[in-house]
Write an enzyme that holds these catalytic residues in place. Structure first.
Site, PDB file in Angstrom:
ATOM      1  N   LYS A 143     -32.225   1.852 -17.015  1.00  0.00           N
ATOM      2  CA  LYS A 143     -31.930   2.310 -18.381  1.00  0.00           C
ATOM      3  C   LYS A 143     -31.310   1.144 -19.141  1.00  0.00           C
ATOM      4  O   LYS A 143     -30.279   0.612 -18.719  1.00  0.00           O
ATOM      5  CB  LYS A 143     -30.927   3.459 -18.357  1.00  0.00           C
ATOM      6  CG  LYS A 143     -31.553   4.822 -18.178  1.00  0.00           C
ATOM      7  CD  LYS A 143     -30.491   5.856 -18.495  1.00  0.00           C
ATOM      8  CE  LYS A 143     -30.971   7.248 -18.225  1.00  0.00           C
ATOM      9  NZ  LYS A 143     -29.909   8.241 -18.452  1.00  0.00           N
ATOM     10  N   ARG A 239     -31.991  13.779 -12.415  1.00  0.00           N
ATOM     11  CA  ARG A 239     -31.094  12.651 -12.705  1.00  0.00           C
ATOM     12  C   ARG A 239     -29.801  13.130 -13.375  1.00  0.00           C
ATOM     13  O   ARG A 239     -28.785  12.442 -13.354  1.00  0.00           O
ATOM     14  CB  ARG A 239     -31.841  11.603 -13.557  1.00  0.00           C
ATOM     15  CG  ARG A 239     -31.207  10.222 -13.525  1.00  0.00           C
ATOM     16  CD  ARG A 239     -32.116   9.129 -14.098  1.00  0.00           C
ATOM     17  NE  ARG A 239     -31.348   7.916 -14.353  1.00  0.00           N
ATOM     18  CZ  ARG A 239     -31.842   6.692 -14.407  1.00  0.00           C
ATOM     19  NH1 ARG A 239     -33.134   6.481 -14.227  1.00  0.00           N
ATOM     20  NH2 ARG A 239     -31.084   5.663 -14.645  1.00  0.00           N
TER      21      ARG A 239
HETATM   22  N1  LIG Z   1     -27.747   1.757 -17.989  1.00  0.00           N
HETATM   23  C1  LIG Z   1     -27.105   2.687 -17.319  1.00  0.00           C
HETATM   24  O1  LIG Z   1     -27.670   3.391 -16.487  1.00  0.00           O
HETATM   25  C2  LIG Z   1     -25.639   2.881 -17.585  1.00  0.00           C
HETATM   26  C3  LIG Z   1     -24.874   3.667 -16.717  1.00  0.00           C
HETATM   27  C4  LIG Z   1     -23.505   3.770 -16.935  1.00  0.00           C
HETATM   28  C5  LIG Z   1     -22.925   3.118 -18.018  1.00  0.00           C
HETATM   29  N2  LIG Z   1     -23.725   2.393 -18.849  1.00  0.00           N
HETATM   30  C6  LIG Z   1     -23.133   1.681 -19.995  1.00  0.00           C
HETATM   31  O2  LIG Z   1     -22.256   0.706 -19.488  1.00  0.00           O
HETATM   32  C7  LIG Z   1     -21.196   0.466 -20.399  1.00  0.00           C
HETATM   33  C8  LIG Z   1     -19.902   0.580 -19.651  1.00  0.00           C
HETATM   34  O3  LIG Z   1     -19.903  -0.365 -18.615  1.00  0.00           O
HETATM   35  P1  LIG Z   1     -18.576  -1.125 -18.168  1.00  0.00           P
HETATM   36  O4  LIG Z   1     -17.540  -0.132 -17.867  1.00  0.00           O
HETATM   37  O5  LIG Z   1     -18.972  -2.117 -17.154  1.00  0.00           O
HETATM   38  O6  LIG Z   1     -18.111  -1.784 -19.558  1.00  0.00           O
HETATM   39  P2  LIG Z   1     -18.094  -3.274 -20.112  1.00  0.00           P
HETATM   40  O7  LIG Z   1     -19.360  -3.981 -19.863  1.00  0.00           O
HETATM   41  O8  LIG Z   1     -17.646  -3.163 -21.528  1.00  0.00           O
HETATM   42  O9  LIG Z   1     -16.951  -3.962 -19.248  1.00  0.00           O
HETATM   43  C9  LIG Z   1     -15.618  -3.521 -19.389  1.00  0.00           C
HETATM   44  C10 LIG Z   1     -14.690  -4.707 -19.749  1.00  0.00           C
HETATM   45  O10 LIG Z   1     -14.534  -5.525 -18.597  1.00  0.00           O
HETATM   46  C11 LIG Z   1     -14.840  -6.883 -18.918  1.00  0.00           C
HETATM   47  N3  LIG Z   1     -15.324  -7.496 -17.702  1.00  0.00           N
HETATM   48  C12 LIG Z   1     -16.542  -7.349 -17.127  1.00  0.00           C
HETATM   49  N4  LIG Z   1     -16.558  -7.956 -15.934  1.00  0.00           N
HETATM   50  C13 LIG Z   1     -15.339  -8.529 -15.767  1.00  0.00           C
HETATM   51  C14 LIG Z   1     -14.747  -9.274 -14.734  1.00  0.00           C
HETATM   52  N5  LIG Z   1     -15.385  -9.510 -13.594  1.00  0.00           N
HETATM   53  N6  LIG Z   1     -13.481  -9.718 -14.892  1.00  0.00           N
HETATM   54  C15 LIG Z   1     -12.781  -9.424 -16.033  1.00  0.00           C
HETATM   55  N7  LIG Z   1     -13.286  -8.700 -17.042  1.00  0.00           N
HETATM   56  C16 LIG Z   1     -14.545  -8.257 -16.902  1.00  0.00           C
HETATM   57  C17 LIG Z   1     -15.822  -6.765 -20.036  1.00  0.00           C
HETATM   58  O11 LIG Z   1     -15.898  -7.964 -20.777  1.00  0.00           O
HETATM   59  C18 LIG Z   1     -15.239  -5.620 -20.833  1.00  0.00           C
HETATM   60  O12 LIG Z   1     -14.185  -6.076 -21.611  1.00  0.00           O
HETATM   61  C19 LIG Z   1     -21.358   1.499 -21.496  1.00  0.00           C
HETATM   62  O13 LIG Z   1     -21.960   0.896 -22.607  1.00  0.00           O
HETATM   63  C20 LIG Z   1     -22.296   2.539 -20.885  1.00  0.00           C
HETATM   64  O14 LIG Z   1     -23.070   3.203 -21.860  1.00  0.00           O
HETATM   65  C21 LIG Z   1     -25.032   2.241 -18.646  1.00  0.00           C
END
Ligand SMILES: NC(=O)c1ccc[n+]([C@@H]2O[C@H](COP(=O)([O-])OP(=O)(O)OC[C@H]3O[C@@H](n4cnc5c(N)ncnc54)[C@H](O)[C@@H]3O)[C@@H](O)[C@H]2O)c1
Length: 363
Positions: A143, A239
């Site tokens: 996705k 899903r």
């Molecule tokens: N495609 C899918 O199936 C799917 C599933 C679940 C969530 N999502 C999407 O994912 C997003 C949420 O993902 P998330 O929680 O990873 O959020 P994110 O990508 O915003 O990461 C969270 C924070 O952590 C920081 N970060 C990332 N890796 C880091 C690291 N190793 N060290 C320090 N900081 C780091 C990022 O810069 C950000 O500030 C949402 O947009 C959601 O809609 C997509």
């Protein structure tokens, strides 16, 4: 040493590699897959150091590399960022054989994946997830997409990656709050699909500081891979099992304001509420509602509504927000509930009144 999980999606199979110190292995994995030699690595301002490390490994491996870092956070998950990245793809001279690599959390994965799905009608794509959420969930399943001002994830495409590399070392720089928030998704897998995983998490997460091991990431990735293999495009309804705790969770995120309550924090409250509904509806044992409550609370995740949402007015607003969600049918919510720990049941009709009563108990 890495563990490999195969995702058998209908549109094509690919591997997830899980382990430590794997970033440096990415060029070798790409050669095994006979992917093109021109690579565009996309990260964000918090994962720039990993982008730079990977660039170094790729150049040493003989790849021609371009990198870009978007501003960290959900605010970048939009079409402006995509447009900017398209220009960079053109500027880098990417062709049909070029590869896009996402190095970051779910935001980077979703945006870079969407660029890969659409630029030149589709480029090969690799995910190097760096958050708990992205390692166990967002990077797997194809996705991709962005938000519009009208709502989250409204534009997107299914585009499976060619490879997912989960390097546990990359999560060490996560803030405690982001790490804990990700644990909510890990616990969710135990609740919906694996009683043994849940019991193991009860033991593992009791030890402070909390850590995750490869085995836990592997088990979560396996469950997600199984769901994707069964219902790749969410056409069979199966899903939806992954949405356990999300109906209430999404409303909490929206009403509290995105970013004020993190996704994992919101679904933690949502999962406790759904466990209470499961008790009322499916005779889910009360002692297991308590186990769920205690596990989330034990890792510092919220199990009650945030203070600002505890008033009768705010609770009504939460229910109203849920009713506007595209997933409601005839004013009834379709909930995922638990029969027992490790076994979820989808499509459980719950009325707005029932939800309101449960929310009133979460203050
Ligand atoms: N495609 C899918 O199936 C799917 C599933 C679940 C969530 N999502 C999407 O994912 C997003 C949420 O993902 P998330 O929680 O990873 O959020 P994110 O990508 O915003 O990461 C969270 C924070 O952590 C920081 N970060 C990332 N890796 C880091 C690291 N190793 N060290 C320090 N900081 C780091 C990022 O810069 C950000 O500030 C949402 O947009 C959601 O809609 C997509």
């Amino acid at each position: 040493m890495s563990r490999t999980i195969e995702v058998k999606a209908k549109s094509g199979s690919y591997e997830i590699r899980v382990g430590r110190d794997l970033l440096k292995e990415v060029p070798a994995y790409m050669k095994e897959l006979q992917l093109g030699s021109r690579v565009f690595v996309i990260g964000d301002t918090h994962t720039r150091m990993f982008v730079e490390q990977l660039e170094h490994f790729l150049i040493n491996g003989g790849f021609e590399t371009r990198t870009s870092t978007i501003t960290a956070g959900e605010g970048s998950k939009n079409l402006n960022t995509v447009r900017q990245l398209y220009s960079e793809c053109a500027d880098a001279g990417l062709d049909r054989k070029s590869v896009i690599v996402a190095v970051g959390g779910g935001v980077v994965g979703d945006v870079a994946g969407f660029v890969a799905a659409t630029y030149l009608r589709g480029l090969k794509f690799i995910q190097v997830p760096t958050t708990v959420v992205s390692q166990v969930d967002a990077s797997i399943g194809g996705k991709t997409g962005v938000d519009l001002k009208e709502g989250k994830n409204l534009v997107g495409a299914f585009h499976q990656p060619s490879l997912v590399v989960c390097d546990l070392d990359l999560m060490e720089s996560l803030s405690q709050r982001e790490f804990n928030s990700g644990l909510a998704e890990v616990i969710k897998y135990g609740l919906i699909a694996d009683e043994k995983l849940f019991a193991e998490l009860e033991k593992r997460l009791a030890h402070k500081p909390v850590t995750l091991d490869s085995e836990t990431i592997v088990r979560c990735a396996q469950i997600k891979a199984e769901v994707v293999a069964t219902d790749e495009r969410e056409t069979l309804g199966y899903r939806a099992i992954l949405n356990y705790g999300h109906t209430i969770g999404h409303a909490i995120e929206a009403v509290a304001g995105y970013g004020n309550v993190l996704h994992g924090e919101a679904i933690s409250i949502g999962m406790v509420a759904a466990a209470m509904l499961s008790h009322d509806r499916l005779q889910f044992p009360g002692r297991d509602v308590k186990r769920i409550h205690d596990l989330f609370a034990g890792v510092g995740l919220p199990v009650k509504l945030p203070r600002s949402l505890q008033t009768p007015v705010a609770i009504k607003k939460l229910v109203k927000t849920m009713l506007l969600d595209k997933k409601t049918q005839d004013g009834k919510f379709q909930f995922v509930l638990l029969e027992k720990i490790g076994k979820a049941r989808i499509g459980q009709e719950i009325s707005a009144d029932e939800v309101e009563k449960i929310l009133e108990r979460l203050v």
